[in-house]
Each structure stands twice: as C-alpha cells, then as structure tokens.
Design an enzyme around this catalytic site. Structure first.
Site, PDB file in Angstrom:
ATOM      1  N   ARG A  60      32.216  58.271 -23.985  1.00 55.24           N
ATOM      2  CA  ARG A  60      32.779  58.849 -25.206  1.00 55.24           C
ATOM      3  C   ARG A  60      32.262  58.145 -26.462  1.00 55.24           C
ATOM      4  NH1 ARG A  60      38.391  58.536 -27.926  1.00 55.24           N
ATOM      5  NH2 ARG A  60      38.502  60.527 -29.036  1.00 55.24           N
ATOM      6  N   HIS A  64      30.507  59.903 -29.720  1.00 53.37           N
ATOM      7  CA  HIS A  64      30.973  59.718 -31.096  1.00 53.37           C
ATOM      8  C   HIS A  64      29.929  59.025 -31.974  1.00 53.37           C
ATOM      9  CE1 HIS A  64      35.584  60.382 -30.516  1.00 53.37           C
ATOM     10  NE2 HIS A  64      34.859  61.267 -29.853  1.00 53.37           N
ATOM     11  N   ASN A  92      38.546  58.073 -33.907  1.00 50.49           N
ATOM     12  CA  ASN A  92      38.216  56.790 -33.256  1.00 50.49           C
ATOM     13  C   ASN A  92      39.353  55.781 -33.260  1.00 50.49           C
ATOM     14  OD1 ASN A  92      35.611  57.728 -32.826  1.00 50.49           O
ATOM     15  ND2 ASN A  92      34.831  56.854 -34.749  1.00 50.49           N
TER      16      ASN A  92
HETATM   17  C1  HEM Z   1      34.004  69.487 -27.019  1.00 48.05           C
HETATM   18  C2  HEM Z   1      34.635  68.760 -27.909  1.00 48.05           C
HETATM   19  C3  HEM Z   1      35.418  67.535 -27.566  1.00 48.05           C
HETATM   20  C4  HEM Z   1      36.677  67.246 -27.983  1.00 48.05           C
HETATM   21  C5  HEM Z   1      37.551  68.098 -28.883  1.00 48.05           C
HETATM   22  C6  HEM Z   1      37.045  65.984 -27.388  1.00 48.05           C
HETATM   23  C7  HEM Z   1      38.258  65.344 -27.592  1.00 48.05           C
HETATM   24  C8  HEM Z   1      38.685  64.236 -26.890  1.00 48.05           C
HETATM   25  C9  HEM Z   1      39.983  63.630 -27.025  1.00 48.05           C
HETATM   26  C10 HEM Z   1      41.071  64.068 -28.006  1.00 48.05           C
HETATM   27  C11 HEM Z   1      40.060  62.612 -26.147  1.00 48.05           C
HETATM   28  C12 HEM Z   1      41.243  61.671 -25.918  1.00 48.05           C
HETATM   29  C13 HEM Z   1      41.259  60.588 -26.973  1.00 48.05           C
HETATM   30  C14 HEM Z   1      42.592  59.878 -27.052  1.00 48.05           C
HETATM   31  O1  HEM Z   1      43.607  60.505 -26.738  1.00 48.05           O
HETATM   32  O2  HEM Z   1      42.617  58.696 -27.443  1.00 48.05           O
HETATM   33  C15 HEM Z   1      38.808  62.563 -25.451  1.00 48.05           C
HETATM   34  C16 HEM Z   1      38.498  61.662 -24.457  1.00 48.05           C
HETATM   35  C17 HEM Z   1      37.274  61.586 -23.847  1.00 48.05           C
HETATM   36  N1  HEM Z   1      36.152  62.324 -24.173  1.00 48.05           N
HETATM   37 FE1  HEM Z   1      36.089  63.940 -25.359  1.00 48.05          FE
HETATM   38  N2  HEM Z   1      36.013  65.535 -26.620  1.00 48.05           N
HETATM   39  C18 HEM Z   1      34.989  66.440 -26.706  1.00 48.05           C
HETATM   40  C19 HEM Z   1      33.754  66.322 -26.118  1.00 48.05           C
HETATM   41  C20 HEM Z   1      33.349  65.256 -25.348  1.00 48.05           C
HETATM   42  C21 HEM Z   1      31.991  65.015 -24.926  1.00 48.05           C
HETATM   43  C22 HEM Z   1      30.784  65.867 -25.325  1.00 48.05           C
HETATM   44  C23 HEM Z   1      32.018  63.900 -24.156  1.00 48.05           C
HETATM   45  C24 HEM Z   1      30.874  63.196 -23.454  1.00 48.05           C
HETATM   46  C25 HEM Z   1      29.812  63.817 -22.992  1.00 48.05           C
HETATM   47  C26 HEM Z   1      33.382  63.453 -24.101  1.00 48.05           C
HETATM   48  C27 HEM Z   1      33.833  62.388 -23.360  1.00 48.05           C
HETATM   49  C28 HEM Z   1      35.138  61.943 -23.342  1.00 48.05           C
HETATM   50  C29 HEM Z   1      35.626  60.940 -22.416  1.00 48.05           C
HETATM   51  C30 HEM Z   1      34.818  60.295 -21.295  1.00 48.05           C
HETATM   52  C31 HEM Z   1      36.967  60.695 -22.743  1.00 48.05           C
HETATM   53  C32 HEM Z   1      37.910  59.674 -22.099  1.00 48.05           C
HETATM   54  C33 HEM Z   1      37.711  58.347 -22.796  1.00 48.05           C
HETATM   55  C34 HEM Z   1      38.573  57.199 -22.247  1.00 48.05           C
HETATM   56  O3  HEM Z   1      39.288  57.353 -21.265  1.00 48.05           O
HETATM   57  O4  HEM Z   1      38.524  56.115 -22.867  1.00 48.05           O
HETATM   58  N3  HEM Z   1      34.154  64.268 -24.854  1.00 48.05           N
HETATM   59  N4  HEM Z   1      37.984  63.548 -25.932  1.00 48.05           N
END
Ligand code: HEM
Ligand SMILES: *[C@@H]1O[C@H](CO)[C@@H](O)[C@H](O)[C@H]1NC(C)=O
Ligand SMILES: *[C@@H]1O[C@H](CO)[C@@H](O)[C@H](O)[C@H]1NC(C)=O
Length: 316
Positions: A60, A64, A92
């Site tokens: 992630r 970002h 972030n």
């Molecule tokens: C399509 C649009 C996307 C949105 C709206 C989005 C949104 C989010 C949100 C809101 C979270 C949780 C953050 C939190 O609650 O603290 C998250 C977690 C995550 N996102 Fe996305 N994301 C997107 C695309 C992606 C992409 C393109 C990737 C990587 C290729 C990605 C990888 C991850 C991962 C691995 C997590 C978990 C991180 C952790 O456990 O520390 N996301 N995302």
C-alpha cells in the site's frame, strides 16, 4: 518491402517503449550495487515472518507513493518545522505502515553501496517482495528511479482514491495516472491482503444495499455506528495473509469490505472481469503483476532529476 516496413514499425515501437520508460532498467544497479535485491529480500523475509500484514502495508505504501507525483519516495519524507510531507495527508495519517522497514533496508543498502540506490527503488522492490512472500506472483522491477526533493500533502489528499468513491471516480483517478479500468480492477486485488479501519467501511456496512446482510452484521459487531474508528477488519474475509484471488470471490458474494471494493461488482462495467478473476487465479496473477509494473513506471525521476537520498526520511 513488407519486411522493411515491419522492421521500421518494430524499431519505432521499441523506441517508443524505451522513451515511455525513460531510463528505468532491471539491471540499473547490476554493477553499482549487485547485492541490492538480496538485501531487500532478506529484510522483507524478516519483516513478513515477524508480521505477515507488513507485506500488505508495504504494498500500500508503494501505491500511495506512485499515485502522488510518481514513484519518487515522496511518501517516505517526514514532516519538519519547515517541510510538509505526505505522511499526514488524510489517506495516510494514522493509516500507512512500514516506513520503518524501508528505513531499515536503506540502512543496510547504504552500508553495502553508499549513496547509490534510491529510496523509491527500494520501495518498489520491497512491495514486490511483500506480495511474493504472501504467496502472490512475482515480477521483474525496472530500476533507476531517483528520489524527490519535494512532497505534496495536498496532492496526496486529492489524487489517492477514497474508500467512498464510486466506480466512475475510481476509473477516472487511475486513468489520470495512465492506468486502464482493467489495471484498476486488477490492482484493487491488493485488497486480498491487509486490514482496514472501521472509519473507512462504517457507512458501507450500515447504509449500503450492495452488500450481503450476513456479512454486514458480522462486520458491525466490531465496528459500532459511533466510536471504534480504528477497529480493524480484514479486507479479505477468507485469507487476509495470503495473496490470491479470494478478494474477487468475496466481491461476487457481496462481501467486499470497502464501498470502493464492492463498486467493482455493482452491476456495472467491471462485473465480467471480477467474475473472470474470481474463477481464474492465474489470470488475476498475470494481470496484477503486469499492472504493478505499469504503476511502478508512473513519472519516475531519472537522469539528474531528484537525488539519491541518504536517509529516506529527509531530503539531503
Ligand atoms: C482502487 C482504489 C483504492 C482505494 C479506495 C483504497 C482504499 C484503501 C483503504 C481505505 C484501506 C484501509 C486503510 C485504513 O483503514 O487505515 C486500504 C488498505 C490497503 N490497500 Fe487500498 N485502496 C485502493 C487501491 C489499492 C491498490 C491499487 C493497492 C495496491 C496495489 C492497495 C493496497 C492496499 C493494501 C495492501 C491495504 C492494507 C494495508 C495494511 O493492512 O496495512 N489498495 N486501501
Ligand atoms: C557515505 O558517503 C558520505 C559522503 O558521500 C559520507 O558522509 C558517509 O559517511 C558515508 N557513509 C558510510 C556508511 O560510509
Ligand atoms: C446512514 O444514513 C443515514 C441517513 O442518511 C445517516 O443519518 C447515518 O449517519 C448513516 N449512518 C452511517 C453509519 O453512515
């Protein structure tokens, strides 16, 4: 004649591909830092063994970084009295994890090859390794990115998609980075691993209709209507520490955690692709790996632009 035309076309295509990639190359540090990839891999093995979620967190972090003015390590910069970085931007703050792992890798890399390898390239390699160590696909990472001397909190606020975004916004925000709707749907498969906070999925589990009601009630148990903003739930209800196509199976059964996840299977343009990924894990792996390489090529700083940061937290 036909041969000559074909040859010219191929040469032009090769030149165009080279120009689009600037000077990135998988062998960029082949002689200047031959042990780079094994150093990154060994620190990532330790970090993921210690906490599997770290593979997700670093994936992630890379997303970002790349979505805010390119894959230039800008997300790694700390705020100071005179410098506002991206770590406290809305997507972030209190959310990104793993910068300390990148800093640890940087320390090891500096000890082996002082002043040679960018933080942006270390993050690109670490993200690849995180996915692989969670049993996902692997890919060759083009290298040679340099580190930004600037960051933009306001661009981080406006260019990273929100979990409340509708499908049309998700598609247009990826298009703005040169990525297709298919890339967007494949890259969203990153949500096959990791966790999200209640504040990011509360409205979805209480107020959305495109959700399995039994799934909603399971998630409500640990995400009350008020309070508990930082309570965690797995993005993939099946195997949150294994990288696979379960995420798409969840979407088909309307068990996506974020509103933005379920938008990919809402009766709209991505439904057919979601079904294909849900039934064909190999197709998903191939598309994900190819889309990661395209994402990793967003606007790199090359040549004499930017710098090789000594410490990922601060500009030199
Ligand atoms: C399509 C649009 C996307 C949105 C709206 C989005 C949104 C989010 C949100 C809101 C979270 C949780 C953050 C939190 O609650 O603290 C998250 C977690 C995550 N996102 Fe996305 N994301 C997107 C695309 C992606 C992409 C393109 C990737 C990587 C290729 C990605 C990888 C991850 C991962 C691995 C997590 C978990 C991180 C952790 O456990 O520390 N996301 N995302
Ligand atoms: C790396 O090089 C810089 C100058 O280029 C020097 O200040 C620093 O001490 C060196 N670090 C190590 C670990 O050799
Ligand atoms: C659900 O929608 C209602 C009506 O718009 C609103 O008052 C309420 O705050 C929403 N609840 C959540 C958890 O988003």
């Amino acid at each position: 004649m036909a041969f000559a035309t074909h040859f010219v076309t191929l040469t032009l295509l090769a030149l165009l591909a080279w120009a689009a990639n600037a000077q990135l190359s998988p062998t960029f540090y082949g002689t200047s830092c031959p042990n780079l990839q094994s150093i990154v891999r060994s620190v990532m093995i330790q970090a993921v063994n210690n906490e599997p979620r770290m593979g997700a967190s670093i994936l992630r972090l890379f997303f970002h970084d790349c979505f805010v003015n390119g894959c230039d390590g800008s997300i790694l910069l700390d705020d100071t009295a005179t410098f506002t970085g991206e770590k406290n931007a809305f997507p972030n703050q209190n959310s990104i994890r793993g910068t300390e792992v990148i800093d640890m890798i940087k320390t090891r890399v500096e000890a082996a090859c002082n002043g040679t390898v960018s933080c942006a390239d270390i993050l690109a390699l670490a993200a690849r390794d995180g996915v692989f160590l969670l049993r996902g696909p692997s890919w060759t990472v083009p290298l040679g990115r340099r580190d930004a001397r600037t960051a933009s909190q306001s661009d981080a606020n406006s260019q990273i998609p929100a979990p409340f975004s509708p499908l049309s916004t998700l598609i247009s925000m990826f298009a703005a980075k040169g990525l297709s709707a298919r890339d967007m749907t494949a890259l969203s498969g990153g949500h096959t691993v990791g966790q999200a906070r209640c504040t990011n999925f509360r409205t979805h589990i209480y107020n959305d209709t495109n959700i399995d009601p039994r799934f909603a009630s399971i998630r409500r148990a640990n995400c009350p209507t008020m309070g508990g903003d930082n309570n965690l739930a797995p993005l993939d209800i099946q195997t949150p520490n294994l990288f696979g196509n379960n995420y798409y199976q969840n979407l088909v059964s309307r068990r996506g955690l974020l509103h933005s996840d379920q938008e990919l299977f809402n009766g709209g343009s991505q439904d057919a692709l979601v079904r294909s990924y849900a039934s064909n894990g190999g197709l998903f792996s191939n598309d994900f790996a190819a889309a990661m390489v395209r994402m990793s090529n967003i606007s790199p700083l090359t040549g004499t632009n930017g710098e090789i940061r000594r410490n990922c937290k601060n500009v030199n």
